[in-house]
Enzyme design. Sequence first.
Site, PDB file in Angstrom:
ATOM      1  N   GLY A  90      86.290 -16.769  36.074  1.00 36.79           N
ATOM      2  CA  GLY A  90      87.536 -17.000  36.785  1.00 36.79           C
ATOM      3  C   GLY A  90      87.367 -17.776  38.070  1.00 36.79           C
ATOM      4  CE  LYS A 111      79.727 -15.250  41.967  1.00 38.31           C
ATOM      5  NZ  LYS A 111      78.674 -14.201  41.983  1.00 38.31           N
ATOM      6  CG  ASP A 250      82.121  -8.203  33.391  1.00 39.49           C
ATOM      7  OD1 ASP A 250      82.304  -6.983  33.249  1.00 39.49           O
ATOM      8  OD2 ASP A 250      82.361  -8.805  34.457  1.00 39.49           O
ATOM      9  CG  ASN A 251      78.963  -8.034  36.533  1.00 38.97           C
ATOM     10  OD1 ASN A 251      79.389  -9.161  36.337  1.00 38.97           O
ATOM     11  ND2 ASN A 251      79.564  -7.182  37.341  1.00 38.97           N
ATOM     12  CG  ASP A 260      77.950 -11.649  38.042  1.00 41.67           C
ATOM     13  OD1 ASP A 260      78.166 -12.727  38.610  1.00 41.67           O
ATOM     14  OD2 ASP A 260      78.222 -11.448  36.851  1.00 41.67           O
TER      15      ASP A 260
END
Length: 490
Positions: A90, A111, A250-251, A260
């Site tokens: 995102g 990022k 997701d990490n 992350d």
Amino acid sequence: MTVHFPFQNSYSALPDSFFARVAPTPVAAPRLIKLNRPLAVQLGLEPDMLETPEGAAILAGKTVPAGADPIAMAYAGHQFGQFVPQLGDGRAILLGEVIDRDGIRRDIQLKGSGPTPFSRRGDGRAALGPVLREYIVSEAMYALGIPTTRSLAAVVTGEHVIRETALPGAVLTRIASSHIRVGTFQFFAVRRDTDAIRRLADHVIIRHYPELRDVQRPYQALLAGVVARQADLVARWLLVGFIHGVMNTDNSSISGETIDYGPCAFMDAYNPSQVFSSIDEMGRYAYANQPRIALWNLTRLAECLLPLFSDEQEKAVAEAQDILGAFSDQFSAAYQAGLRKKVGLFTERDGDEALIQDLLDAMAKNQADFTLTFRKLGDAAVDDSADARAQFIEPAAFDEWAGRWRTRIALEPQTAAERQSAMHAVNPMFVPRNHRVEAVIQAAVNDDNYAPFEELVKVLAKPFDDQPDYAAYADPPLPDQRVLRTFCGT
């Protein structure tokens, strides 16, 4: 002469369902505040060119370099145990991949480079503080010898982002073996897209586990490989007192790297229940819970891979359970071996595990500093008067344990100096303590002063050296310096 990136992009050659093609959003006035020159050289890039205005524009996302194929990767994930079927990048855009000087394929990702189709109403930007935190901690982890994503550059954008207040905007250039996560597999599993799962698994095998390409059961072997890497990784975290803070699926990286760095932290006083993350209200990702959560995440990966194991559900589940069953022993072996090294034991004997646990229990009861207790223990191997005991509220607790420890190390042939050297090689003097990181961030955000940041990065690049000129960086925080909560950068 222009900045050249020798891109060779394999992930963007996968089907369109794996990502969204999107370019970074240009920023107003990019200014490079830090370039990791040794890493740039390792990636086959020209650091002098990256430090030009043209380089800063690329590292901020204002200019897309030739050969890039910018994408935002799709993934799902369990966040604090709750499944979200679509997350994705995102606020990060993968520019492309390069082959480094060791022949390893590396992602180059921006990022904080603007919104993507996965932003979910977010601005896609990053504030300066979280960018500096990730730069500091990821590079410190690399220096500590822990598999990790790395930081190539930090750039301020000349724009502000709105969080609780207006903050300076920034972009981090993150380098990874890949950005493929457990959640990437979950994205396709929830859509029952077995062909995509197979395509992704094949890609991961080629990229991260090439030794498995010709084995009889490659997908079972892939799960076993990821299990082994995660078991080793989390053991390494615990051995340096690291708390990830947000171990969502997701990490959780398929490559076995730490990824992350949001509300992460290093413990000061040893406490197995320690939590710093402001969003981990229930302590799900507390220090001592990390092995259990890693296995939970790996179980979610196994569920995704079941269709590749066998058409017979019962057989596939049994195979997955057998592979997952190896995690606990693999983690324990890596963790206990690391602990033995930390207390200067070169061999394994009955009673060692209990001896080390007694030290940890005494440390917890006496609020002993995790990093300094083990570092000073190395000095105690050569000097009985060394101040390891000073870390304990009740020094007698250390004295009682140390008597048993000295009896145990006397059974081994190494000299005291050899033992100290070996212990200092695994017990760092310097870690990125929360109060130091926060002070660096405040100086940068409030005063545009990056000298404290530069000095901290310099110290943390040599965590196992004594560095007398920077001894204060090893000190635990004073009571009024303690940082009890860390925050996600979104």
